[in-house]
Design a protein around this motif. Structure first.
Motif, PDB file in Angstrom:
ATOM      1  N   ARG A 145     -57.995   2.132 -28.729  1.00 28.38           N
ATOM      2  CA  ARG A 145     -57.495   2.614 -27.455  1.00 28.38           C
ATOM      3  C   ARG A 145     -56.805   3.962 -27.599  1.00 28.38           C
ATOM      4  NH1 ARG A 145     -53.414  -1.084 -25.602  1.00 28.38           N
ATOM      5  NH2 ARG A 145     -54.729  -2.705 -26.508  1.00 28.38           N
ATOM      6  N   ARG A 148     -41.082  -0.767 -38.961  1.00 25.78           N
ATOM      7  CA  ARG A 148     -42.408  -0.434 -39.465  1.00 25.78           C
ATOM      8  C   ARG A 148     -42.557  -0.761 -40.948  1.00 25.78           C
ATOM      9  NH1 ARG A 148     -45.434   4.554 -38.211  1.00 25.78           N
ATOM     10  NH2 ARG A 148     -47.052   2.976 -38.207  1.00 25.78           N
ATOM     11  N   SER A 180     -47.219  -5.474 -33.307  1.00 26.60           N
ATOM     12  CA  SER A 180     -47.800  -4.263 -33.856  1.00 26.60           C
ATOM     13  C   SER A 180     -48.289  -3.338 -32.746  1.00 26.60           C
ATOM     14  CB  SER A 180     -48.930  -4.666 -34.796  1.00 26.60           C
ATOM     15  OG  SER A 180     -49.919  -3.759 -34.792  1.00 26.60           O
ATOM     16  N   ASP A 181     -48.798  -3.916 -31.659  1.00 31.18           N
ATOM     17  CA  ASP A 181     -49.244  -3.095 -30.537  1.00 31.18           C
ATOM     18  C   ASP A 181     -48.073  -2.302 -29.962  1.00 31.18           C
ATOM     19  OD1 ASP A 181     -51.273  -4.756 -31.154  1.00 31.18           O
ATOM     20  OD2 ASP A 181     -51.632  -5.513 -29.133  1.00 31.18           O
ATOM     21  N   TYR A 222     -44.423  -3.657 -43.605  1.00 28.59           N
ATOM     22  CA  TYR A 222     -45.503  -4.647 -43.601  1.00 28.59           C
ATOM     23  C   TYR A 222     -45.484  -5.419 -44.918  1.00 28.59           C
ATOM     24  CZ  TYR A 222     -49.885  -6.609 -41.914  1.00 28.59           C
ATOM     25  OH  TYR A 222     -50.843  -7.452 -41.432  1.00 28.59           O
ATOM     26  N   THR A 243     -55.117 -10.192 -44.524  1.00 23.77           N
ATOM     27  CA  THR A 243     -53.673 -10.056 -44.345  1.00 23.77           C
ATOM     28  C   THR A 243     -53.345  -8.776 -43.588  1.00 23.77           C
ATOM     29  OG1 THR A 243     -53.533 -11.071 -46.512  1.00 23.77           O
ATOM     30  CG2 THR A 243     -51.489 -10.280 -45.562  1.00 23.77           C
ATOM     31  N   ALA A 244     -53.955  -7.687 -44.011  1.00 24.58           N
ATOM     32  CA  ALA A 244     -53.648  -6.418 -43.362  1.00 24.58           C
ATOM     33  C   ALA A 244     -54.801  -5.443 -43.525  1.00 24.58           C
ATOM     34  CB  ALA A 244     -52.384  -5.803 -43.951  1.00 24.58           C
ATOM     35  N   LEU A 256     -47.072   6.037 -32.635  1.00 25.48           N
ATOM     36  CA  LEU A 256     -48.284   6.825 -32.851  1.00 25.48           C
ATOM     37  C   LEU A 256     -48.659   7.627 -31.609  1.00 25.48           C
ATOM     38  CD1 LEU A 256     -50.375   4.249 -34.854  1.00 25.48           C
ATOM     39  CD2 LEU A 256     -49.090   6.150 -35.727  1.00 25.48           C
ATOM     40  N   LEU A 277     -56.065  -7.123 -48.641  1.00 24.52           N
ATOM     41  CA  LEU A 277     -55.910  -5.848 -47.945  1.00 24.52           C
ATOM     42  C   LEU A 277     -57.279  -5.207 -47.784  1.00 24.52           C
ATOM     43  CD1 LEU A 277     -52.794  -4.333 -49.719  1.00 24.52           C
ATOM     44  CD2 LEU A 277     -52.919  -5.332 -47.475  1.00 24.52           C
ATOM     45  N   SER A 304     -49.028 -10.980 -32.917  1.00 24.11           N
ATOM     46  CA  SER A 304     -49.909  -9.817 -33.052  1.00 24.11           C
ATOM     47  C   SER A 304     -49.570  -8.705 -32.068  1.00 24.11           C
ATOM     48  CB  SER A 304     -51.360 -10.245 -32.881  1.00 24.11           C
ATOM     49  OG  SER A 304     -51.522 -10.878 -31.651  1.00 24.11           O
ATOM     50  N   GLU A 316     -44.112  -5.299 -38.902  1.00 23.76           N
ATOM     51  CA  GLU A 316     -45.253  -4.828 -38.127  1.00 23.76           C
ATOM     52  C   GLU A 316     -46.330  -5.904 -37.991  1.00 23.76           C
ATOM     53  OE1 GLU A 316     -46.200  -0.890 -38.818  1.00 23.76           O
ATOM     54  OE2 GLU A 316     -47.548  -0.889 -37.110  1.00 23.76           O
ATOM     55  N   THR A 371     -55.560  -7.788 -35.988  1.00 21.81           N
ATOM     56  CA  THR A 371     -55.647  -7.962 -34.543  1.00 21.81           C
ATOM     57  C   THR A 371     -55.262  -6.705 -33.768  1.00 21.81           C
ATOM     58  OG1 THR A 371     -53.484  -8.936 -34.818  1.00 21.81           O
ATOM     59  CG2 THR A 371     -55.298 -10.446 -34.484  1.00 21.81           C
ATOM     60  N   SER A 372     -54.684  -5.714 -34.463  1.00 25.27           N
ATOM     61  CA  SER A 372     -54.261  -4.512 -33.750  1.00 25.27           C
ATOM     62  C   SER A 372     -55.337  -3.437 -33.719  1.00 25.27           C
ATOM     63  CB  SER A 372     -53.000  -3.931 -34.391  1.00 25.27           C
ATOM     64  OG  SER A 372     -51.946  -4.796 -34.182  1.00 25.27           O
ATOM     65  N   LEU A 388     -53.514   5.609 -40.186  1.00 27.51           N
ATOM     66  CA  LEU A 388     -52.388   5.641 -39.252  1.00 27.51           C
ATOM     67  C   LEU A 388     -51.234   4.777 -39.733  1.00 27.51           C
ATOM     68  CD1 LEU A 388     -54.465   5.236 -35.984  1.00 27.51           C
ATOM     69  CD2 LEU A 388     -53.511   7.343 -36.895  1.00 27.51           C
ATOM     70  N   ALA A 389     -51.558   3.582 -40.196  1.00 27.60           N
ATOM     71  CA  ALA A 389     -50.510   2.661 -40.634  1.00 27.60           C
ATOM     72  C   ALA A 389     -51.149   1.448 -41.280  1.00 27.60           C
ATOM     73  CB  ALA A 389     -49.694   2.206 -39.430  1.00 27.60           C
ATOM     74  N   ILE A 390     -50.329   0.606 -41.860  1.00 22.68           N
ATOM     75  CA  ILE A 390     -50.800  -0.705 -42.279  1.00 22.68           C
ATOM     76  C   ILE A 390     -50.678  -1.608 -41.067  1.00 22.68           C
ATOM     77  CG2 ILE A 390     -50.516  -2.614 -43.884  1.00 22.68           C
ATOM     78  CD1 ILE A 390     -49.214  -0.801 -45.809  1.00 22.68           C
ATOM     79  N   LEU A 391     -51.769  -2.224 -40.686  1.00 23.30           N
ATOM     80  CA  LEU A 391     -51.772  -2.974 -39.443  1.00 23.30           C
ATOM     81  C   LEU A 391     -52.343  -4.361 -39.654  1.00 23.30           C
ATOM     82  CD1 LEU A 391     -53.357  -0.239 -37.205  1.00 23.30           C
ATOM     83  CD2 LEU A 391     -51.017  -0.994 -37.085  1.00 23.30           C
ATOM     84  N   PRO A 392     -51.929  -5.318 -38.805  1.00 25.22           N
ATOM     85  CA  PRO A 392     -52.659  -6.581 -38.817  1.00 25.22           C
ATOM     86  C   PRO A 392     -54.026  -6.351 -38.183  1.00 25.22           C
ATOM     87  CG  PRO A 392     -50.958  -6.592 -37.135  1.00 25.22           C
ATOM     88  CD  PRO A 392     -50.804  -5.316 -37.878  1.00 25.22           C
ATOM     89  N   VAL A 430     -56.069  -1.692 -30.524  1.00 25.74           N
ATOM     90  CA  VAL A 430     -55.059  -0.714 -30.118  1.00 25.74           C
ATOM     91  C   VAL A 430     -55.411   0.655 -30.697  1.00 25.74           C
ATOM     92  CG1 VAL A 430     -52.609  -0.261 -30.003  1.00 25.74           C
ATOM     93  CG2 VAL A 430     -53.406  -2.586 -30.189  1.00 25.74           C
ATOM     94  N   ILE A 431     -55.882   0.648 -31.942  1.00 25.07           N
ATOM     95  CA  ILE A 431     -56.305   1.912 -32.541  1.00 25.07           C
ATOM     96  C   ILE A 431     -57.444   2.504 -31.740  1.00 25.07           C
ATOM     97  CG2 ILE A 431     -57.285   2.986 -34.576  1.00 25.07           C
ATOM     98  CD1 ILE A 431     -56.129   0.899 -36.246  1.00 25.07           C
ATOM     99  N   PRO A 469     -52.745 -12.253 -50.884  1.00 19.20           N
ATOM    100  CA  PRO A 469     -52.916 -11.289 -49.797  1.00 19.20           C
ATOM    101  C   PRO A 469     -54.209 -10.464 -49.927  1.00 19.20           C
ATOM    102  CG  PRO A 469     -51.031 -10.714 -51.162  1.00 19.20           C
ATOM    103  CD  PRO A 469     -51.490 -12.055 -51.603  1.00 19.20           C
TER     104      PRO A 469
END
Lengths: 522, 301
Positions: free
Chosen positions: A516, B238, B293-294, B240, A497-498, B301, A431, B290, B203, A509-510, A503-507, A513-514, A429
């Protein structure tokens, strides 16, 4: 740029030799052409004559480097006396070299050249007159200007001949794929304000620190920039009959242009600047100067605290859950955030081992290694060549980032993509720790379109045998040898992997969104 | 409500109503707690609900769904302005929102089944793993629209829940074959798609499901068959996980086995990473991994 020039003047001997040869070749070529009555072909080799090309395209492409050179010569003159002197002496040497290299009498050669120029101009005018008259006029004007200049002082002729050649000399070692980046750097040098304009000394010092790589790393550069701007705010005096904010904005713009000239701005700095500008638009015009100063300073402090310090803390806390006892964590180069995370995990009495992977030419991993070892964390140090050897024993890969792009790609120190790819191949993985203030709405799928060029001479230094001279020392004299030193690379989202943000652990691809949900101020 | 009482009520739902999943049961229990709690402040109420969640997590049920369901419930009922003059009013609002949430959830499974049923074509062969209520519902929907298809069900040790799934399908009149877990690879080349349920959705877009799902997903990927997951959105949680080891122990083992030596125990669930999953059918629509997570970011959030 100035650095590069310094290097050139240092290696002027080899350079001159090569240049002489190039010149002879060019001359022989030109003579052969003058004999043949044909219109000169579109061979790129005759670009070095200022008026030689016959198509508009060639003409314009020929014009740009010329103007650039002229400005190039001008701006360093204004920036520092030292470079100026070195520059001029370089020119002198070149003139001497040219004179000595000519076997024939000078007058003869010049007459020949003139005749050829006239012939070419006639040919060109025929084509141009049909197409656009404005363009032709401009060209003629510039030609006339050039001509008058050559008439007045004969030496200038040779200088003029030398300067486009000199630019070409540098251009010879440009990698085709990265041509736009060299051009960008040249542009940055053109736009730079003069030193006697009102740039704050703190900013000038900062610029020097950026340029000489004393301050490196996305976060450090951002913090230093904000500190510099804060000083700028404190010392800024409102110009007469002008709004404080407007006046300051103009000043800031100049400072930023100067910093950009020293080293392209980091994404984090761009975001901080954007935030600052947004803050400035929020102030009502009725505020007194002192109030505005205080408010802006506070805004900067808040930005540093919230976006960098607290974000780092939050990331460190989040990522701790992913570090378990017995882990072997691999990291690449030096990242202040990764350093903080590993240190926090160590203080939390987690048992883990760190493998620091390093890559030339900067060897930033040594700093990471030094700092981690100082705190008693078990470390190994390898170069990136040994990556596949060490990978099987790794359980997690932690990477820092320069920026995170809108398509989820991670931009980081060159070599990171390779580490991620290797980790992926071994199913380990990966990170990436990255604060959201480094997010960027640009989309990039490769490392070519946008990147930063480092000084190619850094690659010459051999790390192993210091006593022996590196084989690459004279690389500039070799026509077909190019060195490329890019600073960043782009890791595609599917290798990560992430992403750990505050804000968070995210993939990966997100990330959009952040972008936005992030309020407009960043 | 006391802890024992909560556990009893919760277990009662699971035992008596076969059609209710653990997550739904947890939410119903929480609603009950909310209704009968004697707390005087919001803080106290929250504490009370948290206690109830902990109590349910300690029962012998899959923790994944309980955890995500209750977390979402708490999030949803407190997602309004709660600065009403009296606490009773405030509790009224929360109760109202809680019921609203629950009703939405009840409808969710139907929605999932509806979107997924379109993917079941006449004559297709489907492989499914273990027992999933929502997969069953989707197949029921397909049968009702007069589609003829064949289903392979893994028997899914250790609890052999596949047998129950097989029986349920036969009752619907679907031709269905029970296969060994180890025969996944053998059957894979014959089937058109894989459809599984999920206990929880991470997530990352990966899923946590009955042990063997990961193997199934890997097989499907290798043989290049689409791997569809049918799940309600209240199962989004939530967490991961980076890999199997990274999955928290309380998810992998029941509360009683957690006390034993875990080296010798079999995990009950595994984590399927997102890149093995083709699509997730949820009540929010058909999502790619994917997009999970959105959706979660939107909520939290």
């Amino acid at each position: 740029m100035t650095n590069k020039k310094g290097n050139i003047s240092e290696k002027s001997r080899e350079e001159i030799k090569a240049e002489r040869e190039a010149k002879k070749a060019a001359k022989a070529h030109a003579k052969a052409k003058a004999k043949s009555t044909k219109i000169p072909d579109k061979d790129p080799s005759n670009n070095n004559k200022s008026t030689s090309s016959n198509s508009i395209k060639n003409r314009t492409s020929n014009d740009t480097p010329e103007t650039v050179t002229n400005k190039n010569i001008e701006s360093p003159n204004k920036i520092s006396v030292i470079t100026k002197t070195s520059n001029t002496c370089e020119k002198d040497e070149k003139i001497v070299s040219e004179v000595s290299s000519e076997g024939k009498s000078k007058a003869e050669l010049r007459a020949e050249r003139r005749a050829k120029q006239e012939a070419q101009r006639a040919a060109k005018q025929q084509i141009l007159s049909e197409k656009n008259k404005n363009k032709e006029d401009n060209n003629n004007n510039s030609n006339n200007n050039n001509k008058s200049a050559t008439h007045t002082i004969t030496v200038i002729d040779t200088i003029k001949k030398v300067s486009p050649k000199k630019i070409q000399k540098i251009n010879i070692h440009e990698i085709n794929l990265f041509k736009h980046l060299y051009h960008e750097r040249e542009q940055a040098t053109v736009n730079v304000p003069f030193v006697n304009s009102n740039i704050h000394p703190a900013i000038i010092r900062l610029g020097a620190q950026y340029a000489s790589k004393i301050i490196v790393g996305s976060n450090a550069r951002c913090v230093a920039f904000l500190a510099g701007v804060k000083q700028l705010i404190q010392d800024f005096e409102r110009p007469p009959q002008a709004d404080f904010i407007r006046g300051f904005e103009a000043n800031l713009q100049e400072s930023v242009a100067y910093l950009h000239h020293c080293r392209p701005l980091a994404v984090s700095m761009h975001n901080a600047l954007k935030h600052l500008k947004w803050q400035m638009t929020q102030f009502s015009s009725s505020l007194s100067d002192v109030d505005v100063k205080n408010k802006l300073s506070n805004a900067i402090d808040t930005y540093i605290r919230e976006q960098i310090e607290l974000a780092d803390k939050a990331i460190s806390i989040t990522i701790q859950t992913k570090i378990s006892n017995g882990d072997v964590i691999l990291t690449y180069g030096y990242s202040s955030l990764i350093h903080k995370i590993l240190l926090d995990a160590h203080t939390a009495a987690k048992e883990f081992r760190v493998i620091v992977v390093d890559g030339r030419p900067w060897l930033e991993g040594k700093e990471q290694l030094r700092r981690l070892a100082k705190h008693g964390i078990e470390c190994s140090y390898i170069l990136i060549n040994a990556l596949s050897y060490i990978m099987p024993e790794v359980s997690k890969v932690f990477l820092g980032a320069h920026a995170i792009l809108a398509n989820g790609s991670v931009m980081s120190r060159v070599g990171t993509a390779q580490v991620a790819l290797m980790a992926r191949a071994f199913n380990i993985p990966v990170l990436v720790a990255c604060e959201t203030h480094k997010s960027c709405e640009r989309v990039q799928t490769d490392s070519i379109v946008y990147n930063e060029l480092g000084n190619a001479d850094e690659l010459v230094q051999d790390c192993g045998n210091g006593a022996q001279k590196s084989l690459l020392t004279n690389w500039r004299t070799k026509k077909l040898l190019n060195l490329l030193n890019i600073v960043y690379d782009v890791t595609p989202a599917n290798l990560v992997t992430a992403v750990v943000t505050e804000l968070a652990i995210l993939p990966c691809t997100s990330v959009p969104v952040i972008l936005r949900i992030k309020p407009s101020e960043i | 409500m006391e802890k024992e009482e909560i556990c009893q009520y919760f277990n009662g739902i699971i035992k008596n109503e076969k059609d209710v999943s653990a997550g739904m049961a947890a939410i119903r229990t929480l609603l009950k707690v909310l209704q009968y709690s004697k707390s005087e402040t919001v803080q106290e109420l929250r504490y009370c609900l948290q206690n109830a969640i902990d109590a349910m997590r300690s029962t012998e049920n899959p923790v994944t769904a309980i955890a995500s369901g209750s977390e979402l419930f708490l999030r949803f009922i407190t997602l309004t302005a709660l600065d009403t003059p009296t606490f009773a009013e405030c509790r009224g609002i929360m109760l109202h929102r809680g019921n609203m949430f629950y009703e939405k959830l009840v409808a969710a499974r139907g929605k999932v089944a509806k979107v997924a049923a379109h993917f079941i074509k006449d004559g297709s062969k489907i492989l499914t793993h273990s027992k999933s209520r929502v997969v069953l519902r989707a197949m029921k929907g397909a049968v009702e629209s007069n589609k003829i298809f064949e289903v392979y069900v893994t028997c899914s040790s250790p609890d052999n829940s596949g047998e129950e799934m097989c029986q349920n399908l036969r009752k619907l009149g679907v031709s269905c074959t029970l296969i060994l877990d180890s025969a996944m690879g053998y059957v894979m080349e014959q089937v058109d798609m894989v459809m599984v349920g999920a206990e929880g959705v991470a997530e990352s877009g990966g899923i946590i499901n009955k042990i063997g799902t990961y193997t199934l997903a890997m097989c499907a990927k290798e043989v290049k068959k689409p791997f569809y997951v049918l799940t309600e959105s209240f199962k989004f949680s939530r967490i991961y996980p980076l890999n199997q080891v990274d999955l928290p122990n309380e998810f992998k083992y029941t509360a009683s086995t957690l006390k034993k030596d875990l080296q010798k125990e079999h995990p009950l669930v595994d984590y399927t990473p997102p890149h093995y999953i083709s699509l997730l059918f949820t009540d929010l629509g058909i999502l790619t991994p994917s997009a999970v997570s959105d959706e979660l970011i939107k909520l939290y959030l």
